[in-house]
Write a protein that holds these residues in place. Sequence first.
Motif, short mmCIF file in Angstrom:
data_model
loop_
_atom_site.label_atom_id
_atom_site.label_comp_id
_atom_site.label_asym_id
_atom_site.label_seq_id
_atom_site.Cartn_x
_atom_site.Cartn_y
_atom_site.Cartn_z
N ILE A 25 10.51 65.29 88.60
CA ILE A 25 9.55 65.19 87.73
C ILE A 25 9.32 66.53 86.66
CG2 ILE A 25 6.69 65.75 87.96
CD1 ILE A 25 7.59 64.29 90.91
N THR A 26 8.70 65.94 85.52
CA THR A 26 8.72 66.30 84.84
C THR A 26 7.41 66.31 83.97
OG1 THR A 26 8.62 65.09 82.42
CG2 THR A 26 11.11 65.89 83.44
N ILE A 27 6.61 67.90 82.99
CA ILE A 27 5.30 67.18 82.95
C ILE A 27 4.89 66.77 81.90
CG2 ILE A 27 4.29 68.88 81.53
CD1 ILE A 27 4.64 70.70 84.13
N LYS A 28 6.06 66.03 81.35
CA LYS A 28 5.72 64.52 80.77
C LYS A 28 5.23 63.44 81.17
CE LYS A 28 8.42 61.60 77.06
NZ LYS A 28 8.99 61.36 76.13
N ASP A 29 6.59 63.24 82.28
CA ASP A 29 6.48 62.17 83.18
C ASP A 29 5.10 62.90 83.71
OD1 ASP A 29 9.23 61.54 83.46
OD2 ASP A 29 9.52 63.09 85.32
N ILE A 30 3.69 63.88 84.13
CA ILE A 30 3.10 63.34 84.55
C ILE A 30 1.42 63.17 83.05
CG2 ILE A 30 0.75 65.79 85.51
CD1 ILE A 30 3.68 67.25 86.37
N ARG A 31 1.89 63.76 82.39
CA ARG A 31 0.96 63.53 81.19
C ARG A 31 1.41 61.63 80.30
NH1 ARG A 31 3.77 65.81 77.21
NH2 ARG A 31 1.95 64.55 75.45
N GLU A 32 2.56 61.48 81.01
CA GLU A 32 2.60 59.99 81.00
C GLU A 32 1.66 59.42 81.86
OE1 GLU A 32 6.52 58.96 80.22
OE2 GLU A 32 6.25 59.86 78.00
N LYS A 33 1.74 60.34 83.26
CA LYS A 33 0.55 59.11 84.30
C LYS A 33 -1.07 59.24 83.91
CE LYS A 33 1.09 58.29 89.06
NZ LYS A 33 1.24 56.33 89.01
N THR A 34 -1.02 60.20 83.24
CA THR A 34 -2.66 60.71 83.78
C THR A 34 -3.39 60.85 81.85
OG1 THR A 34 -1.89 62.86 83.23
CG2 THR A 34 -2.34 62.40 85.23
N GLY A 35 -2.76 60.50 81.20
CA GLY A 35 -2.45 60.51 79.75
C GLY A 35 -3.87 61.87 79.05
N VAL A 36 -3.81 62.71 80.16
CA VAL A 36 -3.69 64.45 79.54
C VAL A 36 -3.12 65.18 79.19
CG1 VAL A 36 -3.99 67.00 81.05
CG2 VAL A 36 -4.80 64.73 82.01
N SER A 37 -3.74 65.50 77.79
CA SER A 37 -2.48 66.01 76.88
C SER A 37 -2.14 67.08 77.22
CB SER A 37 -3.41 66.91 75.54
OG SER A 37 -4.40 67.54 75.87
N ARG A 38 -1.10 67.67 76.50
CA ARG A 38 -0.01 68.64 76.98
C ARG A 38 -0.97 70.06 76.75
NH1 ARG A 38 5.03 70.30 76.54
NH2 ARG A 38 5.27 72.74 75.52
N GLN A 39 -2.21 69.69 75.95
CA GLN A 39 -3.12 71.24 75.96
C GLN A 39 -3.60 71.56 77.09
OE1 GLN A 39 -2.85 74.14 73.82
NE2 GLN A 39 -3.86 74.95 75.16
N PHE A 41 -2.68 69.93 79.98
CA PHE A 41 -2.10 70.46 81.46
C PHE A 41 -1.98 71.66 81.15
CE2 PHE A 41 1.71 71.61 82.93
CZ PHE A 41 1.73 71.23 84.71
N TYR A 42 -1.67 72.71 80.00
CA TYR A 42 -1.46 74.02 80.00
C TYR A 42 -2.83 74.73 79.88
CZ TYR A 42 3.63 72.87 79.78
OH TYR A 42 4.52 72.46 79.80
N ASN A 43 -4.02 73.84 78.90
CA ASN A 43 -5.36 74.27 79.85
C ASN A 43 -5.73 75.12 81.53
OD1 ASN A 43 -6.11 74.79 77.31
ND2 ASN A 43 -7.27 73.08 76.77
N HIS A 44 -4.81 73.91 82.61
CA HIS A 44 -5.27 74.22 83.68
C HIS A 44 -3.96 75.23 84.21
CE1 HIS A 44 -7.95 71.33 82.52
NE2 HIS A 44 -9.54 71.27 83.32
N PHE A 45 -3.02 74.40 83.79
CA PHE A 45 -1.62 75.38 84.83
C PHE A 45 -0.97 75.73 84.01
CE2 PHE A 45 -3.28 70.99 86.79
CZ PHE A 45 -3.40 72.30 88.17
N LYS A 46 -0.36 76.90 84.55
CA LYS A 46 0.95 77.41 83.12
C LYS A 46 2.25 77.07 83.34
CE LYS A 46 1.93 81.38 86.00
NZ LYS A 46 2.32 82.49 86.52
N ASP A 47 2.59 76.43 83.91
CA ASP A 47 3.44 74.99 84.65
C ASP A 47 3.71 74.17 85.49
OD1 ASP A 47 3.81 77.01 86.32
OD2 ASP A 47 5.53 78.38 85.59
N LYS A 48 5.05 73.55 86.04
CA LYS A 48 5.16 72.74 87.11
C LYS A 48 4.72 73.55 88.24
CE LYS A 48 8.94 70.21 89.26
NZ LYS A 48 9.76 69.48 88.51
N GLU A 49 5.44 74.82 88.79
CA GLU A 49 5.05 75.70 89.59
C GLU A 49 3.75 75.93 89.93
OE1 GLU A 49 8.08 76.05 87.32
OE2 GLU A 49 8.72 74.68 88.82
#
Length: 71
Positions: A25-39, A41-49
């Motif tokens: 699972i990639t950040i891109k997968d998560i972003r595509e599923k949610t519609g959340v922008s890259r920024q 995502f990174y405003n809330h989490f450092k990375d997938k871990e």
Amino acid sequence: MAINIKQIVADAMLDLCRTKELKAITIKDIREKTGVSRQGFYNHFKDKEDLIHWIYYDRVLTNFHNTDSEV
């Protein structure tokens, strides 16, 4: 009612785990599923871990402690 991006992203991660291995699972997968922008995502989490840790503490430990107190 405020939108809880962390909950939305966590739900997407858990849903993706039903069809893909966690390591795949990639950040891109998560972003595509949610519609959340890259920024977003990174405003809330450092990375997938970081997301995985948040899910563990928010969902697993919280439920464990709630169950433990009922015994």
